[in-house]
Scaffold this motif. Structure first.
Motif, mmCIF file in Angstrom:
data_model
loop_
_atom_site.group_PDB
_atom_site.id
_atom_site.type_symbol
_atom_site.label_atom_id
_atom_site.label_comp_id
_atom_site.label_asym_id
_atom_site.label_seq_id
_atom_site.Cartn_x
_atom_site.Cartn_y
_atom_site.Cartn_z
ATOM 1 N N ILE A 1 160.367 7.701 45.233
ATOM 2 C CA ILE A 1 159.118 8.161 45.645
ATOM 3 C C ILE A 1 159.286 8.677 46.831
ATOM 4 O O ILE A 1 159.936 8.248 47.806
ATOM 5 C CB ILE A 1 158.037 7.018 45.867
ATOM 6 C CG1 ILE A 1 157.431 6.320 44.632
ATOM 7 C CG2 ILE A 1 156.690 7.510 46.604
ATOM 8 C CD1 ILE A 1 156.664 7.035 43.831
ATOM 9 N N TYR B 1 162.023 12.766 41.277
ATOM 10 C CA TYR B 1 161.323 12.016 42.420
ATOM 11 C C TYR B 1 159.718 12.453 42.085
ATOM 12 O O TYR B 1 159.583 13.425 41.580
ATOM 13 C CB TYR B 1 161.695 12.349 43.686
ATOM 14 C CG TYR B 1 161.488 13.711 43.983
ATOM 15 C CD1 TYR B 1 162.277 14.797 43.769
ATOM 16 C CD2 TYR B 1 160.117 13.946 44.935
ATOM 17 C CE1 TYR B 1 161.958 16.111 44.275
ATOM 18 C CE2 TYR B 1 159.914 15.399 45.348
ATOM 19 C CZ TYR B 1 160.911 16.370 44.841
ATOM 20 O OH TYR B 1 160.712 17.561 45.471
ATOM 21 N N ASP B 2 158.826 11.611 42.733
ATOM 22 C CA ASP B 2 157.614 12.059 42.777
ATOM 23 C C ASP B 2 157.095 12.036 44.154
ATOM 24 O O ASP B 2 157.508 11.152 45.017
ATOM 25 C CB ASP B 2 156.647 10.851 42.152
ATOM 26 C CG ASP B 2 156.602 10.961 40.544
ATOM 27 O OD1 ASP B 2 156.864 11.957 40.082
ATOM 28 O OD2 ASP B 2 156.603 9.717 39.892
#
Ligand SMILES: N[C@@H](CCC(=O)N[C@@H](CS)C(=O)NCC(=O)O)C(=O)O
Length: 214
Positions: free
Chosen positions: A2, A26-27
């Motif tokens: 994240i 990834y976010d």
């Protein structure tokens, strides 16, 4: 993975570039509750963005994140070469974080003409410009800042330079780039990741300014 970040954040932009260039999944999420809020500071004690969460591990400070990502995901390397090469790359990254960008950041307090300190804001812009001018003696782009491969040295400056092009006119001035830095800028924008993240950062800043900067 994240990434706590916002498109308007220049320090977030360099971590985003690193994640994308390394192909790390990834976010990107906004800091819960907003940055510097009690809610977010339960996750990230300093309350700043960018920060990353990798499983249970959470860390902030873009330079520290950069080192962590390089150690955990060594390939493709954004710290190529030997110890001297990597020291030069870290130097340029720190030059941005400690000696260049802070002058621009401090001008935010003077954007509103009704409360502006003309002498202080002019001094900050002079200092920022002087740091850009100093880069002509610090780097010899070939074509990247620290040699023939893109590195962490190249990732901090694009969003900050773009921000400066938006900030200087607010004070009736234009920022200028010497021939070496300008040539490097033209090269680095040819990188699709750098271009996409920088363009998004520019647009987010324009939207933020048009909304009153609140
Ligand atoms: N030294 C920090 C600077 C990050 C930073 O200043 N981020 C800004 C947004 S671009 C922020 O979170 N500001 C909130 C605050 O200062 O409380 C880093 O390299 O990550």
């Amino acid at each position: 993975m994240i990434l706590y970040a916002l498109p308007v954040s220049t320090y977030s932009a360099k971590v985003r570039m690193q994640l994308e260039l390394k192909g790390i999944d990834y976010d990107m999420v906004p800091p819960p509750g907003g940055y510097s809020t009690p809610e977010y500071m339960q996750i990230v004690p300093l309350g700043t963005i960018p920060a990353i969460r990798d499983g249970d591990f959470c860390i902030s400070e873009s330079g520290v994140i950069a080192s962590y990502l390089e150690e955990k995901f060594p390939e493709p390397s954004l710290m190529p070469g030997d110890a001297e090469d990597r020291a030069r790359q870290r130097f340029m990254a720190q030059y941005h974080d400690l000696w260049l960008e802070p002058h621009l950041r401090r001008t935010f307090a003077h954007v509103d003409p009704s409360t502006r300190d003309e002498v202080a804001s002019s001094d900050l812009l002079d200092k920022f410009q002087a740091r850009i001018d100093m880069m002509e003696g610090l780097v010899d782009p070939a074509p990247y800042l620290c040699g023939d491969k893109i590195s962490i040295a190249d990732l901090a400056f694009p969003a900050t330079f773009t921000l400066s092009e938006l900030m200087f006119p607010i004070f009736g001035r234009d920022v200028s780039f010497g021939p070496k830095v300008q040539a490097w800028r033209e090269t680095i924008y040819q990188n699709p990741v750098v271009k996409a993240v920088t363009d998004e950062s520019r647009q987010a800043t324009i939207d933020w300014m048009n909304s009153g900067g609140g």
